[in-house]
Design a protein around this motif. Structure first.
Motif, PDB file in Angstrom:
ATOM      1  N   ALA A  47       1.080  -0.921   0.335  1.00  0.00           N
ATOM      2  CA  ALA A  47      -0.450  -0.081  -0.128  1.00  0.00           C
ATOM      3  C   ALA A  47       1.280   1.141   0.112  1.00  0.00           C
ATOM      4  N   LEU A  48       2.364   1.218   0.808  1.00  0.00           N
ATOM      5  CA  LEU A  48       3.144   2.478   0.744  1.00  0.00           C
ATOM      6  C   LEU A  48       3.337   2.778  -0.723  1.00  0.00           C
ATOM      7  N   ALA A  61       2.159   2.338  -3.986  1.00  0.00           N
ATOM      8  CA  ALA A  61       1.130   2.780  -4.055  1.00  0.00           C
ATOM      9  C   ALA A  61       0.661   4.083  -3.954  1.00  0.00           C
ATOM     10  N   VAL A  62       0.729   4.468  -2.226  1.00  0.00           N
ATOM     11  CA  VAL A  62       0.532   5.750  -1.713  1.00  0.00           C
ATOM     12  C   VAL A  62       1.794   6.545  -2.552  1.00  0.00           C
ATOM     13  N   GLY A  79       3.859   5.994  -5.153  1.00  0.00           N
ATOM     14  CA  GLY A  79       3.639   6.365  -6.574  1.00  0.00           C
ATOM     15  C   GLY A  79       2.410   6.983  -6.871  1.00  0.00           C
ATOM     16  N   ALA A  80       1.452   7.093  -6.472  1.00  0.00           N
ATOM     17  CA  ALA A  80       0.428   8.415  -6.987  1.00  0.00           C
ATOM     18  C   ALA A  80       0.434   9.581  -6.197  1.00  0.00           C
ATOM     19  N   ARG A 120       3.810  10.722  -6.208  1.00  0.00           N
ATOM     20  CA  ARG A 120       4.656  11.318  -7.451  1.00  0.00           C
ATOM     21  C   ARG A 120       3.560  11.737  -8.880  1.00  0.00           C
ATOM     22  N   ALA A 121       2.453  10.810  -8.840  1.00  0.00           N
ATOM     23  CA  ALA A 121       2.021  11.102 -10.376  1.00  0.00           C
ATOM     24  C   ALA A 121       0.813  11.988 -10.296  1.00  0.00           C
ATOM     25  N   VAL A 143      11.854  -6.528  -0.986  1.00  0.00           N
ATOM     26  CA  VAL A 143      13.164  -5.922  -1.778  1.00  0.00           C
ATOM     27  C   VAL A 143      12.214  -5.123  -3.454  1.00  0.00           C
ATOM     28  N   VAL A 144      11.781  -5.853  -3.737  1.00  0.00           N
ATOM     29  CA  VAL A 144      11.048  -5.165  -4.932  1.00  0.00           C
ATOM     30  C   VAL A 144      10.895  -4.076  -4.737  1.00  0.00           C
ATOM     31  N   ILE A 160      12.605  -0.858  -3.921  1.00  0.00           N
ATOM     32  CA  ILE A 160      13.037  -0.426  -4.617  1.00  0.00           C
ATOM     33  C   ILE A 160      12.637   0.511  -5.849  1.00  0.00           C
ATOM     34  N   ARG A 161      11.227   0.749  -5.798  1.00  0.00           N
ATOM     35  CA  ARG A 161      10.349   1.168  -6.277  1.00  0.00           C
ATOM     36  C   ARG A 161       9.877   2.523  -5.382  1.00  0.00           C
ATOM     37  N   ALA A 218      12.709   4.882  -5.888  1.00  0.00           N
ATOM     38  CA  ALA A 218      12.512   5.544  -7.113  1.00  0.00           C
ATOM     39  C   ALA A 218      11.976   6.646  -6.798  1.00  0.00           C
ATOM     40  N   ASN A 219      10.186   5.999  -6.684  1.00  0.00           N
ATOM     41  CA  ASN A 219       8.900   7.260  -6.348  1.00  0.00           C
ATOM     42  C   ASN A 219       9.636   8.435  -4.703  1.00  0.00           C
ATOM     43  N   ILE A 231      13.336  -2.270 -13.137  1.00  0.00           N
ATOM     44  CA  ILE A 231      12.101  -2.102 -11.666  1.00  0.00           C
ATOM     45  C   ILE A 231      12.323  -0.734 -11.188  1.00  0.00           C
ATOM     46  N   ASN A 232      13.679  -0.009 -11.268  1.00  0.00           N
ATOM     47  CA  ASN A 232      14.417   0.945 -11.120  1.00  0.00           C
ATOM     48  C   ASN A 232      13.593   2.516 -11.793  1.00  0.00           C
ATOM     49  N   ALA A 243       9.363   2.919 -12.103  1.00  0.00           N
ATOM     50  CA  ALA A 243       8.933   2.472 -10.620  1.00  0.00           C
ATOM     51  C   ALA A 243       7.984   3.215 -10.389  1.00  0.00           C
ATOM     52  N   LEU A 244       6.866   3.872 -11.402  1.00  0.00           N
ATOM     53  CA  LEU A 244       5.796   4.767 -11.487  1.00  0.00           C
ATOM     54  C   LEU A 244       5.256   3.816 -12.583  1.00  0.00           C
ATOM     55  N   ASP A 245       3.626   3.672 -11.843  1.00  0.00           N
ATOM     56  CA  ASP A 245       2.826   2.375 -12.564  1.00  0.00           C
ATOM     57  C   ASP A 245       1.819   3.493 -13.907  1.00  0.00           C
ATOM     58  N   TYR A 275      -1.073   5.670 -15.310  1.00  0.00           N
ATOM     59  CA  TYR A 275      -1.141   6.592 -14.524  1.00  0.00           C
ATOM     60  C   TYR A 275      -1.121   7.485 -16.223  1.00  0.00           C
ATOM     61  N   LEU A 317      -7.223   6.148   0.655  1.00  0.00           N
ATOM     62  CA  LEU A 317      -5.428   6.628   1.779  1.00  0.00           C
ATOM     63  C   LEU A 317      -6.680   6.127   3.166  1.00  0.00           C
ATOM     64  N   PHE A 334      -5.536   2.886   3.514  1.00  0.00           N
ATOM     65  CA  PHE A 334      -4.108   2.952   4.004  1.00  0.00           C
ATOM     66  C   PHE A 334      -3.917   3.119   5.742  1.00  0.00           C
ATOM     67  N   LEU A 359      -5.241   1.124   8.088  1.00  0.00           N
ATOM     68  CA  LEU A 359      -4.094  -1.113   7.643  1.00  0.00           C
ATOM     69  C   LEU A 359      -3.160  -0.602   8.324  1.00  0.00           C
TER      70      LEU A 359
END
Lengths: 110, 282
Positions: free
Chosen positions: A36-37, A39-40, A42-43, A45-46, A90-91, A94-95, A98-99, B18-19, B22-24, B27, B53, B56, B59
């Motif tokens: 979830a972290l 995804a958050v 990533g969001a 950054r987007a 790990v994956v 890394i994401r 990067a984000n 992956i690096n 990183a962003l889906d 988007y 959120l 999240f 959780l």
């Protein structure tokens, strides 16, 4: 603004209700939180990139959490739960890094 | 060229890929689609986003609470166990003390019982005397202390103390008038054996380590001289001279010898055919 309100409401609900996690789901909760972290971040950054989309966020969040939990569940069933959890962390880690680096560039322009 | 046609996820390593992604990508796709439909506006976080959120946050908080609760409950269990161990140990100590007290009381009552009934007075003395002579009761008195050991840098059995050497020594002491003997704290009785078992000498089935300290209670003025006169004493002097066994004899004004374990008598009977020691014959 509404995002921050959502976060605060969630924290308050969590603290007040203190829901008991069913024993069967307990191993999957931490990995779900990490997913979830991801995804958050990533969001976020987007959002800063100007690409944010509500629907994409919801879908990516739910699928992230679900898939992370599923991978760990499968790993547990196959007897490699710990190793698969490590791989997932790990994956995702890394994401997240990067984000967060991209977010940092947005905020500090560096 | 073929290389350029390959997708990125093939040409790049896993971690750089992956690096880089990183962003889906959804988007970007969604943004593109928006531009195409020409709404064009940057989207804000909506109610759905806020709800996710909130989920999240719930959780994360629940996971944190759960972890801290688990660790505190493990800690509590550990403390609980420690306190249980402590209380049980105290209980054991307490019970052991009770046992000791009761044993002491038993002994006192036994003595009283015998002492009170005049007829058994003699019996008590006899029991004490027999205990001393047979080696079952601890004994003290003046005597000699003999320390025997292998020759310095002994290489073979020739210059080590053997079971037969100790046997000779002990027999010589009995002959010289010793009344009670122990070797390294093992009291010798009529049933004691001095034997080699492997490399060690065993007495009463207990292995002894060198040096061998033989305590003998007897007349300290006469015992050394009379021992030297016996054949065993002579033999030991020879051993000392010929193969270099170490041997020293000192008189002691007070020696304390422990009692031996009471052996189980199985076959001995008194004149009426009864085993005095209470073990019924089958």
């Amino acid at each position: 603004m509404i995002a921050i309100i959502g976060l605060v409401v969630g924290v308050v609900i969590g603290l007040v209700v203190k829901p008991d996690v069913p024993l069967g789901l307990e191993p999957y909760l931490p990995i779900a939180v990490v997913a979830a972290l991801d995804a958050v971040f990533g969001a976020l950054r987007a959002f800063l990139d100007g690409l944010f989309d509500d629907k994409v966020f919801v879908v990516s969040f739910i699928s992230n959490v679900f898939i992370a939990a599923l991978i760990v569940f499968l790993g547990d069933k196959l007897g490699v739960g710990a190793q698969l959890s490590t791989g997932v962390i790990v994956v995702l880690g890394i994401r997240i890094f990067a984000n967060v680096a991209a977010i940092r560039r947005h905020i500090f322009h560096a | 060229m073929a290389e350029q046609q390959l997708p990125e996820r093939v040409t790049m390593g896993l971690l750089p890929y992956i690096n880089a992604h990183a962003l889906d990508e959804d988007y970007a796709a969604a943004a593109e689609q928006r531009e195409r439909t020409a709404t064009g506006q940057r989207r804000k976080v909506g109610v759905r986003g806020a709800a996710v959120l909130a989920i999240f946050a719930v959780l994360a908080v629940v996971a944190g609470l759960q972890t801290s609760r688990n660790s505190s409950s493990a800690e509590r269990e550990r403390r609980e166990l420690i306190s249980q161990v402590k209380s049980q140990r105290a209980a054991v100590t307490e019970q052991r003390r009770t046992i000791e007290a009761l044993q002491g009381l038993n002994r006192r009552l036994e003595d009283q019982l015998f002492a009170n009934s005049g007829s058994s007075n003699g019996l008590l003395e006899q029991v004490a005397l027999l205990g001393l002579r047979s080696g079952i009761a601890p004994a003290k008195g003046p005597g000699v202390l003999i320390v025997a050991d292998d020759a310095p840098d002994a290489e073979s059995d020739r210059n080590r103390v053997l079971d037969s050497d100790l046997q000779k020594l002990v027999n010589g002491l009995w002959q010289a008038g010793a009344e009670a003997i122990s070797i390294n704290g093992e009291r010798l009785t009529a049933l004691s054996a001095i034997r080699h078992a492997g490399t060690a000498i065993t007495v009463n089935f207990t292995s002894l380590g060198r040096p061998y300290r033989i305590s003998a209670i007897g007349n300290p003025d006469q015992l050394p001289a009379r021992f030297a006169e016996t054949t065993s004493g002579q033999a030991w002097l020879d051993l000392q001279r010929e193969v270099g066994l170490r041997y020293s004899l000192k008189t002691q004004s007070s020696l304390r010898l422990p009692g031996a374990d009471v052996p189980q008598l199985r076959y001995i009977e008194d004149e009426n055919g009864k085993n005095k020691f209470g073990r019924d014959e089958e």
